[in-house]
Design a protein around this motif. Structure first.
Motif, short mmCIF file in Angstrom:
data_model
loop_
_atom_site.label_atom_id
_atom_site.label_comp_id
_atom_site.label_asym_id
_atom_site.label_seq_id
_atom_site.Cartn_x
_atom_site.Cartn_y
_atom_site.Cartn_z
N SER A 8 0.84 -1.19 0.00
CA SER A 8 0.00 0.00 0.00
C SER A 8 0.88 1.24 0.00
N LYS A 9 0.25 2.41 0.09
CA LYS A 9 1.01 3.67 0.14
C LYS A 9 0.49 4.53 1.28
N LEU A 10 1.42 5.15 2.00
CA LEU A 10 1.08 6.15 3.01
C LEU A 10 1.62 7.46 2.47
N ASP A 12 3.44 9.46 0.13
CA ASP A 12 4.40 9.07 -0.91
C ASP A 12 5.20 7.83 -0.55
N VAL A 13 4.99 7.30 0.64
CA VAL A 13 5.80 6.17 1.12
C VAL A 13 5.13 4.85 0.77
N GLU A 14 5.89 4.01 0.07
CA GLU A 14 5.39 2.67 -0.27
C GLU A 14 5.57 1.77 0.95
N ILE A 15 4.51 1.10 1.36
CA ILE A 15 4.63 0.19 2.50
C ILE A 15 4.31 -1.24 2.06
N LYS A 16 5.02 -2.17 2.71
CA LYS A 16 4.93 -3.59 2.33
C LYS A 16 3.53 -4.16 2.58
N ASN A 17 2.91 -3.68 3.65
CA ASN A 17 1.56 -4.13 4.03
C ASN A 17 0.98 -3.08 4.99
N ARG A 18 -0.16 -3.38 5.58
CA ARG A 18 -0.78 -2.40 6.48
C ARG A 18 -0.53 -2.71 7.95
N LEU A 19 0.44 -3.59 8.20
CA LEU A 19 0.82 -3.88 9.59
C LEU A 19 1.78 -2.79 10.06
N ILE A 20 1.39 -2.03 11.03
CA ILE A 20 2.23 -0.94 11.53
C ILE A 20 2.37 -1.09 13.04
N MET A 21 3.63 -1.23 13.49
CA MET A 21 3.87 -1.40 14.93
C MET A 21 3.82 -0.05 15.63
N ALA A 22 2.95 0.05 16.62
CA ALA A 22 2.81 1.30 17.37
C ALA A 22 4.08 1.57 18.18
N PRO A 23 4.35 2.84 18.48
CA PRO A 23 5.53 3.15 19.30
C PRO A 23 5.39 2.54 20.69
N MET A 24 6.47 1.94 21.18
CA MET A 24 6.46 1.36 22.52
C MET A 24 7.78 1.65 23.21
N SER A 25 7.70 2.16 24.41
CA SER A 25 8.91 2.45 25.18
C SER A 25 9.60 1.14 25.55
N ARG A 26 10.82 0.95 25.09
CA ARG A 26 11.52 -0.30 25.34
C ARG A 26 12.42 -0.22 26.57
N ASN A 27 12.81 0.98 26.95
CA ASN A 27 13.71 1.19 28.10
C ASN A 27 14.98 0.37 27.96
N ARG A 28 15.53 0.36 26.76
CA ARG A 28 16.74 -0.42 26.50
C ARG A 28 17.94 0.46 26.20
N ALA A 29 17.76 1.77 26.34
CA ALA A 29 18.92 2.67 26.21
C ALA A 29 19.70 2.62 27.53
N THR A 30 20.87 3.23 27.55
CA THR A 30 21.62 3.30 28.81
C THR A 30 20.98 4.35 29.72
N HIS A 31 21.46 4.41 30.95
CA HIS A 31 20.95 5.39 31.90
C HIS A 31 21.17 6.82 31.39
N ASP A 32 22.23 6.98 30.57
CA ASP A 32 22.56 8.30 30.01
C ASP A 32 21.83 8.58 28.70
N GLY A 33 20.92 7.70 28.29
CA GLY A 33 20.15 7.92 27.07
C GLY A 33 20.89 7.56 25.79
#
Ligand SMILES: Cc1cc2nc3c(=O)[nH]c(=O)nc-3n(C[C@H](O)[C@H](O)[C@H](O)COP(=O)(O)O)c2cc1C
Length: 80
Positions: A8-10, A12-33
């Motif tokens: 599909s298209k969003l 001008d961006v061509e997308i493989k399908n309509r599955l879109i992962m919502a943003p989720m805080s992973r908390n996997r950065a270091t303590h300093d960001g």
């Protein structure tokens, strides 16, 4: 026709399908960001499924909402 899995298209961006992962805080950065290999692995593992909206990145020290979240307000963070 299966529209969920069809390309599909969003704007001008061509997308493989309509599955879109919502943003989720992973908390996997270091303590300093700083970004970590764990973060790269997390996104790489999901990259083939569809479009990913990444987690938030704090633009200032005051803008940090969670521990171990990614920052983009120092040179060290920019380079990580
Ligand atoms: C920067 C950012 C981080 C987010 N982190 C999480 C999260 O860690 N867990 C979560 O359930 N939702 C998180 N959300 C909200 C999800 O993206 C999503 O909107 C929410 O789960 C509701 O989804 P729904 O509208 O499909 O029910 C976050 C949203 C943003 C903008």
């Amino acid at each position: 026709m299966n529209t969920l899995l069809a390309p599909s298209k969003l704007s001008d961006v061509e997308i493989k399908n309509r599955l879109i992962m919502a943003p989720m805080s992973r908390n996997r950065a270091t303590h300093d960001g700083l970004a970590t290999v764990l973060m790269a692995t997390d996104y790489a593992q999901r990259a083939s499924a569809g479009m990913i909206i990444s987690e938030g990145i704090q633009p200032s020290v005051q803008g940090q909402g969670f521990m171990n979240s990614l920052g983009l307000h120092s040179k060290q963070q920019r380079d990580s």
